[in-house]
Design a protein around this motif. Structure first.
Motif, mmCIF file in Angstrom:
data_model
loop_
_atom_site.group_PDB
_atom_site.id
_atom_site.type_symbol
_atom_site.label_atom_id
_atom_site.label_comp_id
_atom_site.label_asym_id
_atom_site.label_seq_id
_atom_site.Cartn_x
_atom_site.Cartn_y
_atom_site.Cartn_z
ATOM 1 N N LEU A 180 0.861 -1.188 0.000
ATOM 2 C CA LEU A 180 0.000 0.000 0.000
ATOM 3 C C LEU A 180 0.889 1.227 0.000
ATOM 4 O O LEU A 180 1.833 1.315 0.800
ATOM 5 N N GLY A 181 0.584 2.165 -0.866
ATOM 6 C CA GLY A 181 1.378 3.380 -0.963
ATOM 7 C C GLY A 181 0.644 4.583 -0.406
ATOM 8 O O GLY A 181 -0.577 4.572 -0.208
ATOM 9 N N ASP A 182 1.383 5.639 -0.177
ATOM 10 C CA ASP A 182 0.808 6.888 0.311
ATOM 11 C C ASP A 182 -0.235 7.395 -0.686
ATOM 12 O O ASP A 182 0.052 7.525 -1.880
ATOM 13 N N GLY A 183 -1.447 7.657 -0.222
ATOM 14 C CA GLY A 183 -2.513 8.156 -1.076
ATOM 15 C C GLY A 183 -3.401 7.088 -1.666
ATOM 16 O O GLY A 183 -4.424 7.403 -2.283
ATOM 17 N N ASP A 184 -3.047 5.810 -1.517
ATOM 18 C CA ASP A 184 -3.904 4.734 -2.022
ATOM 19 C C ASP A 184 -5.241 4.748 -1.292
ATOM 20 O O ASP A 184 -5.316 5.018 -0.087
ATOM 21 N N ARG A 196 -11.171 -4.936 8.136
ATOM 22 C CA ARG A 196 -10.157 -5.613 7.321
ATOM 23 C C ARG A 196 -10.106 -4.977 5.930
ATOM 24 O O ARG A 196 -11.149 -4.675 5.332
ATOM 25 N N VAL A 197 -8.914 -4.780 5.403
ATOM 26 C CA VAL A 197 -8.747 -4.222 4.064
ATOM 27 C C VAL A 197 -9.028 -5.322 3.040
ATOM 28 O O VAL A 197 -8.397 -6.381 3.070
ATOM 29 N N VAL A 198 -9.989 -5.064 2.139
ATOM 30 C CA VAL A 198 -10.401 -6.079 1.165
ATOM 31 C C VAL A 198 -10.107 -5.666 -0.284
ATOM 32 O O VAL A 198 -10.239 -6.484 -1.187
ATOM 33 N N TRP A 199 -9.713 -4.403 -0.495
ATOM 34 C CA TRP A 199 -9.440 -3.927 -1.862
ATOM 35 C C TRP A 199 -8.654 -2.649 -1.768
ATOM 36 O O TRP A 199 -8.748 -1.903 -0.794
ATOM 37 N N THR A 200 -7.846 -2.401 -2.782
ATOM 38 C CA THR A 200 -7.124 -1.129 -2.832
ATOM 39 C C THR A 200 -7.096 -0.609 -4.252
ATOM 40 O O THR A 200 -7.083 -1.384 -5.225
ATOM 41 N N GLY A 201 -7.112 0.706 -4.394
ATOM 42 C CA GLY A 201 -6.970 1.356 -5.687
ATOM 43 C C GLY A 201 -5.893 2.419 -5.589
ATOM 44 O O GLY A 201 -5.767 3.083 -4.560
ATOM 45 N N ARG A 202 -5.116 2.567 -6.646
ATOM 46 C CA ARG A 202 -4.024 3.536 -6.588
ATOM 47 C C ARG A 202 -3.836 4.238 -7.918
ATOM 48 O O ARG A 202 -4.209 3.731 -8.971
ATOM 49 N N ARG A 203 -3.241 5.414 -7.839
ATOM 50 C CA ARG A 203 -2.907 6.207 -9.019
ATOM 51 C C ARG A 203 -1.564 5.749 -9.558
ATOM 52 O O ARG A 203 -0.605 5.539 -8.811
ATOM 53 N N LEU A 204 -1.465 5.574 -10.872
ATOM 54 C CA LEU A 204 -0.191 5.174 -11.490
ATOM 55 C C LEU A 204 0.595 6.409 -11.932
ATOM 56 O O LEU A 204 0.020 7.409 -12.306
#
Length: 217
Positions: free
Chosen positions: A141-145, A209-217
Motif C-alpha cells: 500500500l502506498g501513500d494516497g492509495d 479488514r482491508v479487502v481492496w485497494t486502488g491507486r494512481r499510477l
C-alpha cells in the motif's frame, strides 16, 4: 427461479461465486448457518432481517427468499443515476507511517457497480473507503492509495491480513497476525519501519479488514 426460497438462495450464492460460510458471516451468523438452512431446513425460514439483507445484497425481490410477493429490495446505500452504489469515504486517512489522529466523519463517497461489490461477498453497508497516509506499508500500500475496509470483520475472529486499527487514538493500517499466545503481531511491510510483537489484543481496536485497494499510477 424455482419457488423454493432455499433453492433460490443457493442459486444466487453459486451464481455469484460465493460460499455458504462467507454469506453466513456477512449476516453475523456462525459459518454453518446458511448451509443448515439450505440443506437441513433449520431454521425453517429466514429471519426477516436476514432475508432483507440477503435480498438487498443480491438485488432481488424478497419474495424469492420467502417474503410476501411484491416486496422489492435494492442494494443498501445511495445509488447514483447510472446505477452505481455509493461507498462512503473517511475524511482523514489511516496512517501507514508514524500515525495520525482519527476522524470518524465521512466527507465524500465513491461509486461502485453493485455486481462488482457482490463478488466481494460483503454487505456494502459494512464497507467504507479510507486513504492511506504514509509509506510504512510499501510496496503493498502506498501513500494516497484508497483502501476498502470491511467493518464487519471487526465482529468476527481475527485472521491474518491487513487491517485498519486504532491504538492510543491513532488510526493505523497494518498487517496483523494472531500468535499462539493470543497476542497480536502488528507489522509494517516496509522494513524501514518497526514491528510490534506480542501486543495485548485488549489495547487494539480493530476497525475493519482491508479487502481492496486502488491507486494512481
Amino acid at each position: 427461479m424455482p419457488e423454493d426460497p432455499r433453492a433460490n438462495l443457493e442459486e444466487l450464492i453459486r451464481k455469484n461465486g460465493h460460499d455458504f460460510a462467507a454469506i453466513s458471516k456477512m449476516l453475523g451468523k456462525n459459518p454453518a448457518y446458511i448451509q443448515q438452512y439450505i440443506r437441513r431446513g433449520s431454521p425453517r425460514r429466514l429471519a426477516e432481517e436476514d432475508r432483507r439483507r440477503l435480498a438487498e445484497f443480491y438485488g432481488v425481490e424478497e419474495s424469492l427468499l420467502g417474503a410476501p410477493a411484491g416486496r422489492q429490495a435494492r442494494p443498501r446505500g445511495p445509488v447514483t443515476p447510472d446505477g452505481l452504489l455509493r461507498i462512503k469515504q473517511l475524511q482523514v486517512g489511516a496512517s501507514a507511517g508514524p500515525g495520525s489522529l482519527a476522524d470518524d466523519e465521512y466527507a465524500e463517497s465513491m461509486g461502485f457497480g453493485p455486481k462488482w461489490l457482490r463478488r466481494l461477498g460483503i454487505d456494502p453497508a459494512n464497507l467504507s473507503l479510507i486513504a492511506v497516509d504514509g509509506d510504512s506499508m510499501d510496496p503493498t500500500l502506498g501513500d494516497g492509495d484508497d483502501i476498502m475496509v470491511d467493518h464487519s470483520a471487526a465482529t468476527r475472529p481475527l485472521r491474518d491480513g491487513i487491517y485498519v486499527l486504532r491504538m492510543d487514538d491513532v488510526l493505523l493500517v497494518k498487517r496483523v497476525a494472531m500468535g499462539p499466545s493470543g497476542k497480536l503481531s502488528i507489522r509494517s511491510d516496509n522494513p524501514q519501519y518497526p514491528d510490534w510483537e506480542d501486543v495485548d489484543a485488549g489495547v487494539v481496536n480493530i476497525i475493519g479488514r482491508v479487502v481492496w485497494t486502488g491507486r494512481r499510477l
